[in-house]
Design a protein around this motif. Structure first.
Motif, PDB file in Angstrom:
ATOM      1  N   SER B  74       0.841  -1.209   0.000  1.00  0.00           N
ATOM      2  CA  SER B  74       0.000   0.000   0.000  1.00  0.00           C
ATOM      3  C   SER B  74       0.870   1.251   0.000  1.00  0.00           C
ATOM      4  CB  SER B  74      -0.895   0.024   1.242  1.00  0.00           C
ATOM      5  OG  SER B  74      -1.650  -1.158   1.314  1.00  0.00           O
ATOM      6  N   MET B  75       1.947   1.208   0.789  1.00  0.00           N
ATOM      7  CA  MET B  75       2.860   2.351   0.846  1.00  0.00           C
ATOM      8  C   MET B  75       3.502   2.593  -0.527  1.00  0.00           C
ATOM      9  SD  MET B  75       5.926   2.778   3.598  1.00  0.00           S
ATOM     10  CE  MET B  75       7.024   4.200   3.563  1.00  0.00           C
ATOM     11  N   THR B  76       3.802   1.496  -1.226  1.00  0.00           N
ATOM     12  CA  THR B  76       4.378   1.607  -2.575  1.00  0.00           C
ATOM     13  C   THR B  76       3.407   2.302  -3.523  1.00  0.00           C
ATOM     14  OG1 THR B  76       5.663  -0.400  -2.220  1.00  0.00           O
ATOM     15  CG2 THR B  76       5.356   0.275  -4.506  1.00  0.00           C
ATOM     16  N   LYS B  77       2.128   1.911  -3.424  1.00  0.00           N
ATOM     17  CA  LYS B  77       1.112   2.547  -4.285  1.00  0.00           C
ATOM     18  C   LYS B  77       1.080   4.050  -4.042  1.00  0.00           C
ATOM     19  CE  LYS B  77      -2.033  -1.367  -4.649  1.00  0.00           C
ATOM     20  NZ  LYS B  77      -3.283  -1.977  -4.168  1.00  0.00           N
ATOM     21  N   ILE B  78       1.154   4.434  -2.787  1.00  0.00           N
ATOM     22  CA  ILE B  78       1.074   5.864  -2.458  1.00  0.00           C
ATOM     23  C   ILE B  78       2.329   6.600  -2.943  1.00  0.00           C
ATOM     24  CG2 ILE B  78       1.106   7.493  -0.514  1.00  0.00           C
ATOM     25  CD1 ILE B  78      -0.923   5.613   0.859  1.00  0.00           C
ATOM     26  N   LEU B  79       3.492   6.002  -2.723  1.00  0.00           N
ATOM     27  CA  LEU B  79       4.724   6.699  -3.127  1.00  0.00           C
ATOM     28  C   LEU B  79       4.866   6.800  -4.643  1.00  0.00           C
ATOM     29  CD1 LEU B  79       7.196   5.593  -0.366  1.00  0.00           C
ATOM     30  CD2 LEU B  79       6.479   7.901  -0.883  1.00  0.00           C
ATOM     31  N   LYS B  80       4.193   5.892  -5.361  1.00  0.00           N
ATOM     32  CA  LYS B  80       4.191   6.000  -6.830  1.00  0.00           C
ATOM     33  C   LYS B  80       3.504   7.289  -7.281  1.00  0.00           C
ATOM     34  CE  LYS B  80       4.473   1.313  -8.615  1.00  0.00           C
ATOM     35  NZ  LYS B  80       3.675   0.140  -8.950  1.00  0.00           N
ATOM     36  N   CYS B  81       2.666   7.836  -6.415  1.00  0.00           N
ATOM     37  CA  CYS B  81       1.929   9.069  -6.753  1.00  0.00           C
ATOM     38  C   CYS B  81       2.806  10.317  -6.599  1.00  0.00           C
ATOM     39  CB  CYS B  81       0.695   9.204  -5.873  1.00  0.00           C
ATOM     40  SG  CYS B  81      -0.432   7.813  -5.998  1.00  0.00           S
ATOM     41  N   ALA B  82       4.009  10.151  -6.075  1.00  0.00           N
ATOM     42  CA  ALA B  82       4.908  11.297  -5.882  1.00  0.00           C
ATOM     43  C   ALA B  82       5.966  11.330  -6.968  1.00  0.00           C
ATOM     44  CB  ALA B  82       5.597  11.196  -4.527  1.00  0.00           C
ATOM     45  N   ASN B  83       6.328  12.530  -7.400  1.00  0.00           N
ATOM     46  CA  ASN B  83       7.516  12.676  -8.238  1.00  0.00           C
ATOM     47  C   ASN B  83       8.742  12.627  -7.333  1.00  0.00           C
ATOM     48  OD1 ASN B  83       6.300  13.024 -10.816  1.00  0.00           O
ATOM     49  ND2 ASN B  83       5.701  15.091 -10.191  1.00  0.00           N
ATOM     50  N   ASN B  84       9.847  12.175  -7.893  1.00  0.00           N
ATOM     51  CA  ASN B  84      11.050  12.023  -7.060  1.00  0.00           C
ATOM     52  C   ASN B  84      11.491  13.328  -6.413  1.00  0.00           C
ATOM     53  OD1 ASN B  84      11.213   9.315  -7.501  1.00  0.00           O
ATOM     54  ND2 ASN B  84      12.762   9.457  -9.122  1.00  0.00           N
ATOM     55  N   ASP B  85      11.244  14.447  -7.090  1.00  0.00           N
ATOM     56  CA  ASP B  85      11.701  15.718  -6.517  1.00  0.00           C
ATOM     57  C   ASP B  85      10.611  16.432  -5.713  1.00  0.00           C
ATOM     58  OD1 ASP B  85      10.196  16.415  -8.671  1.00  0.00           O
ATOM     59  OD2 ASP B  85      11.661  17.778  -9.564  1.00  0.00           O
TER      60      ASP B  85
END
Lengths: 14, 257
Positions: B74-85
């Motif tokens: 679930s955490m992976t799904k959420i972090l995919k929504c962020a750009n690296n910067d």
């Protein structure tokens, strides 16, 4: 042949 | 109230990538000194120990000790929504049953927040004894990753043999065998590329490739890795995360029958 060891026993449960 | 901010979401993505191969869920223990995570994989062959120091964050506040059990998929799904910067802020109230991730773009024109339910994980805390290792190898993390990847084509196990001459990684299987020898280097100009060995006594141990390959998912966090070995005790593979903390992996050796 070798078997995979486990970590149980190496660390103390706090 | 708990609040931790990192200027780059990319760093948190890399941390997650470094643990999600081995763990489905994990408890993040937050205190005023930082965030700790310690968990064994389901087969109790490896252990992940992550430490992120409070002073490594751009903003850090933890009024009360807090354990946040998170599902890493679930955490992976959420972090995919962020750009690296994007800047990332992780927030939770005391005794909360959810955690919020806030992503802010560089120019602040886009701010998004994602709330995730926390889990009650029944995790035991383990005391890891201090060990004087027979040998400690420091080497480039990319080289270690390459060796693990190359040797896993040949067999399920890698034999790591460390002597004062250097370190040898070997594997064998149906198609044949492979040996990679690394000598100690004395290249002071390119410190990042050096291989150094602190040796008390020679050690040879056998480890499962699958786990070593999982550990190398931490390679983007650090350009150096250390391997600490003693006979009949777990291998420690450590990546320093610059200015933030470290991730250590412990792996039980294979036992000769």
């Amino acid at each position: 042949t070798s078997t995979q060891g486990r970590l149980d026993g190496f660390f103390k449960v706090l | 109230m708990f609040e931790a901010r990192l200027v780059s979401s990319g760093t948190l993505k890399k941390v997650l990538d470094a643990i999600k191969d081995l763990l489905n869920e994990a408890s993040f223990d937050c205190s005023d000194t930082g965030i700790q995570l310690q968990a064994m994989d389901s087969s109790h062959v490896s252990l992940v120990s992550l430490s992120l120091r409070a002073d490594g964050f751009d903003k850090y506040r933890c009024d009360r000790n807090l354990t946040m059990g998170m599902n890493l998929a679930s955490m992976t799904k959420i972090l995919k929504c962020a750009n690296n910067d994007d800047t990332v802020t992780v927030k939770a109230q005391d005794d909360a049953d959810c955690v919020t991730f806030v992503f802010e773009s560089k120019k602040q024109e886009k701010i998004s927040d994602y709330e995730m339910k926390l889990m009650n994980l029944d995790q035991e805390h383990l005391g890891i004894p201090e060990t004087d290792f027979s040998c400690v190898i420091h080497m480039p993390s990319g080289e270690f990753s390459r060796i693990c990847r190359d040797l896993s084509q040949f067999g399920e196990s890698v034999i790591i043999s460390c002597t004062k001459e250097g370190v040898r990684f070997s594997s064998s299987g149906d198609i044949g065998s492979a040996n990679i020898k690394l000598a100690q280097t004395n290249n002071i100009d390119k410190e990042e590329e050096t291989v150094s060995i602190d040796l008390q006594e020679p050690v040879t141990l056998t480890f499962a490739c699958q786990y070593l390959n999982s550990f190398t998912k931490a390679t983007p966090l650090s350009n150096r890795v250390s391997l600490s070995m003693s006979a009949n005790v777990p291998l420690v593979v450590e990546y320093e995360i610059p200015d933030l903390g470290h991730i250590r992996y412990y792996l039980a050796p294979k036992i000769e029958e």
